[in-house]
Design an enzyme around this catalytic site. Structure first.
Site, PDB file in Angstrom:
ATOM      1  N   GLY A   1      44.687   3.635 -15.128  1.00  0.00           N
ATOM      2  CA  GLY A   1      43.947   4.127 -16.281  1.00  0.00           C
ATOM      3  C   GLY A   1      42.602   4.696 -15.903  1.00  0.00           C
ATOM      4  NE  ARG A   2      40.346   0.419 -11.726  1.00  0.00           N
ATOM      5  CZ  ARG A   2      41.356  -0.418 -11.998  1.00  0.00           C
ATOM      6  NH1 ARG A   2      41.788  -0.551 -13.257  1.00  0.00           N
ATOM      7  NH2 ARG A   2      41.943  -1.122 -11.034  1.00  0.00           N
TER       8      ARG A   2
ATOM      9  CE  LYS B   1      49.717   3.509 -16.109  1.00  0.00           C
ATOM     10  NZ  LYS B   1      49.095   2.996 -14.869  1.00  0.00           N
TER      11      LYS B   1
ATOM     12  CD  GLU C   1      39.827  -1.967 -15.723  1.00  0.00           C
ATOM     13  OE1 GLU C   1      40.302  -0.809 -15.708  1.00  0.00           O
ATOM     14  OE2 GLU C   1      39.660  -2.615 -16.767  1.00  0.00           O
TER      15      GLU C   1
ATOM     16  CD  GLU D   1      40.637  -2.888 -27.943  1.00  0.00           C
ATOM     17  OE1 GLU D   1      41.814  -2.655 -27.544  1.00  0.00           O
ATOM     18  OE2 GLU D   1      39.863  -3.654 -27.355  1.00  0.00           O
TER      19      GLU D   1
ATOM     20  CE  LYS E   1      43.660  -5.678 -22.696  1.00  0.00           C
ATOM     21  NZ  LYS E   1      44.497  -4.721 -21.941  1.00  0.00           N
TER      22      LYS E   1
ATOM     23  CG  HIS F   1       9.316   6.464 -19.169  1.00  0.00           C
ATOM     24  ND1 HIS F   1       7.956   6.640 -19.085  1.00  0.00           N
ATOM     25  CD2 HIS F   1       9.867   7.552 -18.582  1.00  0.00           C
ATOM     26  CE1 HIS F   1       7.680   7.790 -18.504  1.00  0.00           C
ATOM     27  NE2 HIS F   1       8.835   8.378 -18.187  1.00  0.00           N
TER      28      HIS F   1
HETATM   29  O1  G6P Z   1      45.484   3.623 -21.637  1.00  0.00           O
HETATM   30  P1  G6P Z   1      45.806   2.251 -22.161  1.00  0.00           P
HETATM   31  O2  G6P Z   1      47.132   1.739 -21.717  1.00  0.00           O
HETATM   32  O3  G6P Z   1      45.610   2.166 -23.656  1.00  0.00           O
HETATM   33  O4  G6P Z   1      44.731   1.234 -21.493  1.00  0.00           O
HETATM   34  C1  G6P Z   1      43.367   1.368 -21.792  1.00  0.00           C
HETATM   35  C2  G6P Z   1      42.604   0.381 -20.909  1.00  0.00           C
HETATM   36  O5  G6P Z   1      43.147  -0.913 -21.174  1.00  0.00           O
HETATM   37  C3  G6P Z   1      42.716  -1.962 -20.337  1.00  0.00           C
HETATM   38  O6  G6P Z   1      41.456  -2.356 -20.767  1.00  0.00           O
HETATM   39  C4  G6P Z   1      42.667  -1.662 -18.849  1.00  0.00           C
HETATM   40  O7  G6P Z   1      41.887  -2.648 -18.214  1.00  0.00           O
HETATM   41  C5  G6P Z   1      42.043  -0.297 -18.588  1.00  0.00           C
HETATM   42  O8  G6P Z   1      42.207   0.008 -17.204  1.00  0.00           O
HETATM   43  C6  G6P Z   1      42.753   0.751 -19.429  1.00  0.00           C
HETATM   44  O9  G6P Z   1      42.197   2.016 -19.162  1.00  0.00           O
END
Ligand code: G6P
Length: 552
Positions: free
Chosen positions: A270-271, A209, A356, A215, A515, A387
């Site tokens: 994002g989530r 997003k 989150e 990463e 971060k 188990h």
């Molecule tokens: O989709 P992006 O902008 O790469 O973000 C990826 C992720 O980054 C962070 O960890 C946020 O806490 C998440 O909510 C998000 O989904």
């Protein structure tokens, strides 16, 4: 809709506390014995899902008080505001309109006075065209071979949702495409994925997003280098790299052809973004029609959440039960136990969705809370968990409310496998409910022929307290619409809990500090001077890393 009084100051809260004291020592076993209709009484259906919530530490009085709390916290108005696009994410001054992504009604949804539905629908049409071309080999790689593999590069909400949904809908994969999810910055992850792939037949989707996640960008660059080092050329990149982002500028700067960029919007967290073009890997695997079915299932749950009266509202009831345990039983965790191999990624997705969203400690106006908020979400697939960690669920000093999730039909009926799976699911929640007294344990041992002294010694070890609550969500066989409704159910449960607690379920400032510090630690690991203000542990660990780089 601002909430005035603090949650714990209201007379109703005091009433709930007194009520908790009055029932906390009662055993659910006795409630079932006294009320043969308890299962029917504490049962809901919505959007193809059924919820048995009778194995909870509640009476009718409990439920009435909790429903009064929902009214006092203006839940109906807050729910309406969520769908209307109110600025529910106050710290970022944004609405949370993931529901617009699956809005099958002809209602407009306005953001800054503009109806966003035309762009949402245009994007789904673009997804449809893209999937059509790839799945019918119209869009091919640089050697003109059809694609065999798709690598979805993304993390957090740009990874967990699509991974869950594509796994949940594995029975509906009707393309020969292999979908791989690349998320971690650990070099082993990208190595394990790329080692098996052919650049000529691999399509990359960069899912971000912000298009600023370390990463994802690192992995995307490494995939680009791999592609160019193994036969691809700059001219071929447009055939093999696409992106989903709200930051088109950065995606273009990375080298993605603008025509290959699918939009995301600030009004989708994002989530909560599975329903957007972030769902492309899923749509490629199962086809756009099944992806639309997923959306429709979520829409059915949306309409239920938006219109059902509180006492028949599945997300609201689940939210109130969660508040009952967190704020009155002081229970800090909640277990997600899908008895379905295809839903094995559900706990991981719900961890992000819930923790989150509601892992917060100030209200929307910045006031520190004086009560607990979001629980720790954990769990695992059944029957494997039996188990592994169910021992604690049955005899531990902590208790964790459990959500059992049970498809009553299998996609792969073999012999009586499914009946055995279902019997395990039902008997686990039954055991959590009824437990086993010391007298029952002793009698069992004596009946088995054990001598009285040995039996008396062993019996206390076999006591199971019981009275441990659980929900059972069940449905016939998981179809795309079922999975859509299930995920939307939890989205709305989480949002409803945030509304009850008065917190912002749609921002995530807590992930920023790690971060920021990460960049400084990285520079130290790469040879720059270690900042003097680093704590001794971090300094020691940095030295250990540097030292170990010279060990074979
Ligand atoms: O989709 P992006 O902008 O790469 O973000 C990826 C992720 O980054 C962070 O960890 C946020 O806490 C998440 O909510 C998000 O989904």
């Amino acid at each position: 809709m601002a909430i005035t009084a603090s949650l714990t100051q209201s007379p109703l809260w005091q009433q709930l506390q007194q009520h908790y004291q009055s029932i906390r020592h009662q055993h659910m076993r006795d409630w079932f014995a006294a009320d043969p209709q308890r299962f029917q009484r504490f049962h809901l259906q919505a959007a193809g899902l059924s919820l048995d919530y009778s194995k909870n530490r509640i009476t009718n009085d409990t439920l009435q008080l909790l429903l009064q709390l929902a009214q006092e916290r203006n839940l109906p108005a807050q729910i309406e505001g969520l769908f209307r696009g109110d600025v529910v994410n106050r710290s970022e001054q944004r609405p949370a309109l993931h529901t617009a992504l699956r809005n099958f009604s002809d209602r407009p949804v306005l953001v800054d006075g503009q109806d966003i539905m035309p762009e949402v629908r245009a994007t789904i049409r673009r997804m449809e065209e893209f999937c059509w071309k790839i799945r019918r080999n119209q869009w091919r790689g640089y050697t003109n071979k059809a694609f065999t593999d798709v690598v979805s590069i993304g993390i957090g909400g740009s990874f967990l949702g699509p991974k869950l949904a594509s796994g949940a809908l594995k029975p509906y994969w009707d393309s020969r495409l292999n979908i791989h999810y690349l998320a971690n910055i650990d070099g082993s992850h990208i190595t394990e994925i790329l080692r098996r792939l052919d650049p000529a037949t691999t399509l990359f989707i960069i899912q971000s997003k912000s298009f600023g996640t370390q990463e994802t960008l690192k992995n995307a660059l490494a995939c680009r280098h791999w592609f160019l080092d193994n036969g691809g050329t700059e001219a071929d990149l447009a055939k093999h790299f696409t992106a989903v982002s709200s930051n088109v500028q950065k995606a273009v700067e990375f080298g993605i052809a603008e025509d290959n960029i699918f939009p995301m919007w600030d009004w989708v967290g994002g989530r909560y973004s599975l329903w957007s073009a972030i769902g492309l890997p899923l749509a490629l695997a199962v086809g756009i029609d099944n992806f639309r079915e997923l959306l429709r299932g979520a829409y059915e749950m949306d309409e239920h959440f938006r219109t059902a009266p509180l006492h028949q509202n599945m997300p609201v009831i689940m939210a109130l039960l969660g508040v009952w345990y967190v704020n009155f039983f002081d229970v800090g965790s909640h277990a997600i136990l899908p008895y379905d191999h295809y839903l094995r990624s559900l706990p991981a997705h719900l961890q992000q969705l819930d923790m989150e969203s509601n892992g917060k400690s100030v209200t929307q106006d910045g006031t520190p809370v004086d009560y607990d908020t979001g629980p720790i979400i954990w769990g695992g697939v059944g029957t494997n968990g039996q188990h592994a960690f169910h021992q604690l669920l049955h005899q531990g000093t902590h208790f964790s409310p459990c959500d059992f999730i049970m498809p009553m039909q299998s996609h792969n009926p073999i012999d009586n496998f499914h009946a055995m799976l279902v019997s395990n699911c039902l008997s686990q929640s039954q055991a959590l409910l009824q437990g086993k007294s010391e007298a029952e344990a002793l009698q069992e041992l004596l009946d088995s022929g054990m001598d009285a002294e040995a039996a008396r010694q062993l019996a206390p070890q076999k006591v199971i307290p019981g009275n441990r609550p659980s929900n059972t969500l069940y449905f016939p066989r998981s179809r795309p619409a079922t999975i859509g409704a299930l995920i939307a159910l939890y989205e709305h449960k989480v949002a409803a809990q945030g509304m009850l607690w008065g917190i912002n379920s749609f921002d995530q400032w807590g992930v920023e500090l790690g971060k920021q510090l990460g960049n400084k630690v990285l520079h130290a690991l790469e040879g720059e001077p270690v900042p003097a203000n680093f704590d001794g542990s971090t300094q020691g660990l940095i030295q250990a890393y540097l030292h170990m780089q010279h060990e074979l």
